[in-house]
Design a protein around this motif. Structure first.
Motif, PDB file in Angstrom:
ATOM      1  N   LEU A  89       1.644  -8.282 -83.817  1.00 47.28           N
ATOM      2  CA  LEU A  89       1.561  -6.848 -83.547  1.00 47.28           C
ATOM      3  C   LEU A  89       2.897  -6.369 -83.003  1.00 47.28           C
ATOM      4  CD1 LEU A  89      -1.918  -6.947 -81.780  1.00 47.28           C
ATOM      5  CD2 LEU A  89      -1.460  -6.315 -84.157  1.00 47.28           C
ATOM      6  N   PRO A  90       3.649  -5.582 -83.774  1.00 46.96           N
ATOM      7  CA  PRO A  90       4.962  -5.104 -83.336  1.00 46.96           C
ATOM      8  C   PRO A  90       4.853  -4.294 -82.047  1.00 46.96           C
ATOM      9  CG  PRO A  90       4.637  -4.699 -85.672  1.00 46.96           C
ATOM     10  CD  PRO A  90       3.317  -5.128 -85.125  1.00 46.96           C
ATOM     11  N   PRO A  91       5.850  -4.340 -81.192  1.00 46.76           N
ATOM     12  CA  PRO A  91       5.820  -3.563 -79.937  1.00 46.76           C
ATOM     13  C   PRO A  91       5.799  -2.066 -80.213  1.00 46.76           C
ATOM     14  CG  PRO A  91       8.000  -4.493 -80.318  1.00 46.76           C
ATOM     15  CD  PRO A  91       7.095  -5.125 -81.338  1.00 46.76           C
ATOM     16  N   THR A  92       5.216  -1.319 -79.317  1.00 49.43           N
ATOM     17  CA  THR A  92       5.109   0.125 -79.492  1.00 49.43           C
ATOM     18  C   THR A  92       5.214   0.812 -78.137  1.00 49.43           C
ATOM     19  OG1 THR A  92       3.689   1.915 -80.266  1.00 49.43           O
ATOM     20  CG2 THR A  92       2.600  -0.003 -79.350  1.00 49.43           C
ATOM     21  N   ARG A  93       5.598   2.082 -78.152  1.00 50.69           N
ATOM     22  CA  ARG A  93       5.728   2.851 -76.917  1.00 50.69           C
ATOM     23  C   ARG A  93       4.515   3.741 -76.646  1.00 50.69           C
ATOM     24  NH1 ARG A  93      12.030   4.956 -77.478  1.00 50.69           N
ATOM     25  NH2 ARG A  93      12.998   2.868 -77.580  1.00 50.69           N
ATOM     26  N   SER A  94       3.609   3.831 -77.581  1.00 47.08           N
ATOM     27  CA  SER A  94       2.439   4.697 -77.430  1.00 47.08           C
ATOM     28  C   SER A  94       1.381   4.028 -76.550  1.00 47.08           C
ATOM     29  CB  SER A  94       1.838   5.020 -78.806  1.00 47.08           C
ATOM     30  OG  SER A  94       0.557   5.574 -78.687  1.00 47.08           O
ATOM     31  N   ASP A  95       0.889   4.761 -75.564  1.00 44.18           N
ATOM     32  CA  ASP A  95      -0.178   4.228 -74.706  1.00 44.18           C
ATOM     33  C   ASP A  95      -1.436   3.925 -75.514  1.00 44.18           C
ATOM     34  OD1 ASP A  95       1.478   4.453 -72.521  1.00 44.18           O
ATOM     35  OD2 ASP A  95       0.693   6.410 -71.903  1.00 44.18           O
ATOM     36  N   GLN A  96      -1.701   4.780 -76.491  1.00 40.51           N
ATOM     37  CA  GLN A  96      -2.881   4.607 -77.323  1.00 40.51           C
ATOM     38  C   GLN A  96      -2.782   3.314 -78.136  1.00 40.51           C
ATOM     39  OE1 GLN A  96      -5.280   6.868 -77.034  1.00 40.51           O
ATOM     40  NE2 GLN A  96      -6.391   7.152 -78.951  1.00 40.51           N
ATOM     41  N   ILE A  97      -1.635   3.079 -78.738  1.00 44.87           N
ATOM     42  CA  ILE A  97      -1.439   1.870 -79.530  1.00 44.87           C
ATOM     43  C   ILE A  97      -1.454   0.641 -78.617  1.00 44.87           C
ATOM     44  CG2 ILE A  97       0.155   0.622 -81.030  1.00 44.87           C
ATOM     45  CD1 ILE A  97      -1.244   2.898 -82.407  1.00 44.87           C
ATOM     46  N   GLN A  98      -0.866   0.758 -77.443  1.00 43.71           N
ATOM     47  CA  GLN A  98      -0.885  -0.358 -76.506  1.00 43.71           C
ATOM     48  C   GLN A  98      -2.320  -0.717 -76.116  1.00 43.71           C
ATOM     49  OE1 GLN A  98       1.644   0.493 -73.156  1.00 43.71           O
ATOM     50  NE2 GLN A  98       3.527   0.575 -74.402  1.00 43.71           N
ATOM     51  N   ILE A 116      -6.898 -10.162 -91.389  1.00 44.45           N
ATOM     52  CA  ILE A 116      -6.025 -11.322 -91.528  1.00 44.45           C
ATOM     53  C   ILE A 116      -4.564 -10.910 -91.719  1.00 44.45           C
ATOM     54  CG2 ILE A 116      -6.367 -11.468 -94.018  1.00 44.45           C
ATOM     55  CD1 ILE A 116      -6.033 -14.429 -91.577  1.00 44.45           C
ATOM     56  N   ASP A 117      -4.344  -9.682 -92.232  1.00 44.35           N
ATOM     57  CA  ASP A 117      -2.975  -9.222 -92.490  1.00 44.35           C
ATOM     58  C   ASP A 117      -2.218  -8.927 -91.196  1.00 44.35           C
ATOM     59  OD1 ASP A 117      -3.465  -9.391 -95.219  1.00 44.35           O
ATOM     60  OD2 ASP A 117      -4.148  -7.313 -95.356  1.00 44.35           O
ATOM     61  N   ALA A 118      -2.913  -8.828 -90.073  1.00 39.47           N
ATOM     62  CA  ALA A 118      -2.265  -8.547 -88.791  1.00 39.47           C
ATOM     63  C   ALA A 118      -1.951  -9.836 -88.031  1.00 39.47           C
ATOM     64  CB  ALA A 118      -3.143  -7.635 -87.939  1.00 39.47           C
ATOM     65  N   THR A 119      -1.921 -10.957 -88.735  1.00 37.59           N
ATOM     66  CA  THR A 119      -1.631 -12.241 -88.094  1.00 37.59           C
ATOM     67  C   THR A 119      -0.467 -12.931 -88.798  1.00 37.59           C
ATOM     68  OG1 THR A 119      -3.183 -13.493 -89.486  1.00 37.59           O
ATOM     69  CG2 THR A 119      -4.063 -12.515 -87.464  1.00 37.59           C
ATOM     70  N   ARG A 120       0.157 -13.821 -88.070  1.00 40.69           N
ATOM     71  CA  ARG A 120       1.175 -14.717 -88.614  1.00 40.69           C
ATOM     72  C   ARG A 120       0.948 -16.088 -87.983  1.00 40.69           C
ATOM     73  NH1 ARG A 120       1.697 -10.776 -91.106  1.00 40.69           N
ATOM     74  NH2 ARG A 120       3.582  -9.649 -91.775  1.00 40.69           N
ATOM     75  N   GLN A 121       0.836 -17.097 -88.852  1.00 38.69           N
ATOM     76  CA  GLN A 121       0.659 -18.478 -88.394  1.00 38.69           C
ATOM     77  C   GLN A 121      -0.491 -18.595 -87.383  1.00 38.69           C
ATOM     78  OE1 GLN A 121       4.509 -19.736 -86.947  1.00 38.69           O
ATOM     79  NE2 GLN A 121       5.407 -19.843 -89.014  1.00 38.69           N
ATOM     80  N   GLU A 122      -1.637 -17.985 -87.762  1.00 43.03           N
ATOM     81  CA  GLU A 122      -2.885 -18.058 -87.000  1.00 43.03           C
ATOM     82  C   GLU A 122      -2.783 -17.428 -85.612  1.00 43.03           C
ATOM     83  OE1 GLU A 122      -4.147 -22.101 -87.005  1.00 43.03           O
ATOM     84  OE2 GLU A 122      -4.366 -22.201 -89.190  1.00 43.03           O
ATOM     85  N   SER A 123      -1.837 -16.485 -85.443  1.00 47.91           N
ATOM     86  CA  SER A 123      -1.719 -15.729 -84.201  1.00 47.91           C
ATOM     87  C   SER A 123      -1.565 -14.252 -84.540  1.00 47.91           C
ATOM     88  CB  SER A 123      -0.513 -16.202 -83.378  1.00 47.91           C
ATOM     89  OG  SER A 123      -0.643 -17.557 -83.010  1.00 47.91           O
ATOM     90  N   ALA A 125       2.223   3.926 -86.992  1.00 48.76           N
ATOM     91  CA  ALA A 125       2.629   3.581 -85.624  1.00 48.76           C
ATOM     92  C   ALA A 125       2.550   2.082 -85.371  1.00 48.76           C
ATOM     93  CB  ALA A 125       1.760   4.332 -84.614  1.00 48.76           C
ATOM     94  N   MET A 126       1.531   1.434 -85.944  1.00 52.89           N
ATOM     95  CA  MET A 126       1.373  -0.004 -85.724  1.00 52.89           C
ATOM     96  C   MET A 126       2.022  -0.838 -86.815  1.00 52.89           C
ATOM     97  SD  MET A 126      -2.420  -0.664 -84.109  1.00 52.89           S
ATOM     98  CE  MET A 126      -2.020  -2.401 -83.936  1.00 52.89           C
ATOM     99  N   ARG A 127       2.490  -0.149 -87.859  1.00 59.11           N
ATOM    100  CA  ARG A 127       3.102  -0.819 -89.003  1.00 59.11           C
ATOM    101  C   ARG A 127       2.139  -1.813 -89.655  1.00 59.11           C
ATOM    102  NH1 ARG A 127       8.648  -2.333 -86.060  1.00 59.11           N
ATOM    103  NH2 ARG A 127       7.474  -1.667 -84.239  1.00 59.11           N
ATOM    104  N   VAL A 128       0.890  -1.370 -89.747  1.00 60.24           N
ATOM    105  CA  VAL A 128      -0.154  -2.114 -90.459  1.00 60.24           C
ATOM    106  C   VAL A 128      -0.728  -1.152 -91.489  1.00 60.24           C
ATOM    107  CG1 VAL A 128      -2.360  -3.321 -90.302  1.00 60.24           C
ATOM    108  CG2 VAL A 128      -0.698  -3.508 -88.434  1.00 60.24           C
ATOM    109  N   ARG A 129      -0.586  -1.479 -92.754  1.00 63.07           N
ATOM    110  CA  ARG A 129      -0.976  -0.543 -93.811  1.00 63.07           C
ATOM    111  C   ARG A 129      -2.458  -0.187 -93.717  1.00 63.07           C
ATOM    112  NH1 ARG A 129      -3.309  -3.357 -98.097  1.00 63.07           N
ATOM    113  NH2 ARG A 129      -3.163  -5.635 -97.887  1.00 63.07           N
TER     114      ARG A 129
END
Length: 300
Positions: A80-89, A70-77, A60-64
């Motif tokens: 997190l891909p957008p999602t429609r799930s309240d839980q993921i949000q 550190i893998d959930a960051t890009r250029q020190e930010s 759902a979060m597209r994070v393995r």
């Protein structure tokens, strides 16, 4: 499977078994994010993310599943891909309250829960044990069992006896085992904790022979004897208190040992012979104890 891979598998199994404990008592403060597991470590206020979201979280979060923080960051930010799930949000909202990992922040810090509920860098086995254990009411006889000069094996047996947790024949029969009910030491009454310590004629002889030399009229009942020791402890010197506690525990230990010897080896020891055993046991222990001098008397 090689020995090394077998060791790694055992390590992984141990970590999996510890995970329920670790999530409560260890917290990962994110620094560079390199060795912190995104889904498994407790690095957010909602705990391990995989437990919060479930097995569908990585997709759902597209994070393995095996990703580091550190893998959930890009250029020190955070990335997190957008999602429609309240839980993921909810997860993403929580993550954005945490400063993104950066090499300049140094390594991650794994912190342990402190007594006040916060987390710190020092692990305390005492604090962790206090969180883990389920406290029970303090028993009145604890000072008869645990004191500075106790003999470990003797105090352990005394503790079990006072809790009525020793496998006496009445307990074995309640568990459905087909064993005789009669006491192995006297062959006249049913074997129970209170009969064995010290209502039995054999055990009473041993207990009375030593305890009566310290104080008169020791009771022939396990818990009554413990109460008797505590009551008289308030009016006796430290050396006498120490000695009667050692006698109490040694009597329990030696009687249980003799009982088992008769059952499993068919070898019995007459009372006059077994009386030498506590004498030797107590002498060996008392030699290593520095006597407490009596209180000084004021001059007339």
């Amino acid at each position: 499977m090689t020995q090394e891979s077998g060791h790694q598998s055992a390590t992984i199994r141990s970590m999996l078994q510890l995970r329920p404990v670790l999530k409560e008592y260890m917290y990962c403060h994110i620094g560079n994010g390199e060795n912190a597991a995104f889904w498994f470590n407790n690095w957010t206020s909602i705990g391990p993310l995989l437990e919060f979201e479930g097995q569908g979280g990585p997709r759902a979060m597209r994070v393995r599943k095996g990703a580091k923080v550190i893998d959930a960051t890009r250029q020190e930010s955070w990335f997190l891909p957008p999602t429609r799930s309240d839980q993921i949000q909810m997860i993403q909202a929580e993550i954005t309250t945490i400063q993104p990992p950066n090499a300049s922040h140094g390594p991650n810090q794994f912190l342990w829960r402190k007594s006040d509920g916060t987390f710190g860098p020092v692990f305390s086995s005492k604090v962790t044990w206090e969180y883990l254990r389920v406290p029970s009411p303090t028993v009145y006889w604890h000072k008869v069992v645990w004191f500075k000069e106790y003999i470990p094996r003797n105090s352990f047996m005394a503790w079990l006896a006072l809790l009525r947790k020793m496998p006496t024949r009445d307990r074995l029969r309640r568990w459905g085992m087909d064993v005789p009910s009669v006491c192995e030491l006297c062959s006249t009454s049913s074997e129970t904790h209170h009969h064995l310590f010290f209502e039995c004629e054999y055990s009473s002889t041993l207990w009375q022979a030593f305890a009566s030399q310290i104080w008169t009229n020791p009771p022939n009942d396990l818990h009554s004897a413990a109460s008797w020791i505590l009551q008289l402890s308030r009016q006796s010197n430290a050396n006498a208190i120490r000695l009667i506690k050692l006698i109490f525990q040694a009597s329990i230990y030696l009687l249980w040992k003799e009982r088992n010897a008769r059952i499993f080896t068919a070898v019995s020891t007459p009372p006059r012979i077994i009386h030498h055993a506590p004498d030797r046991l107590l002498r060996d222990r008392l030699i290593s104890i520095k006597a407490t001098p009596p209180p000084a008397q004021s001059p007339l």
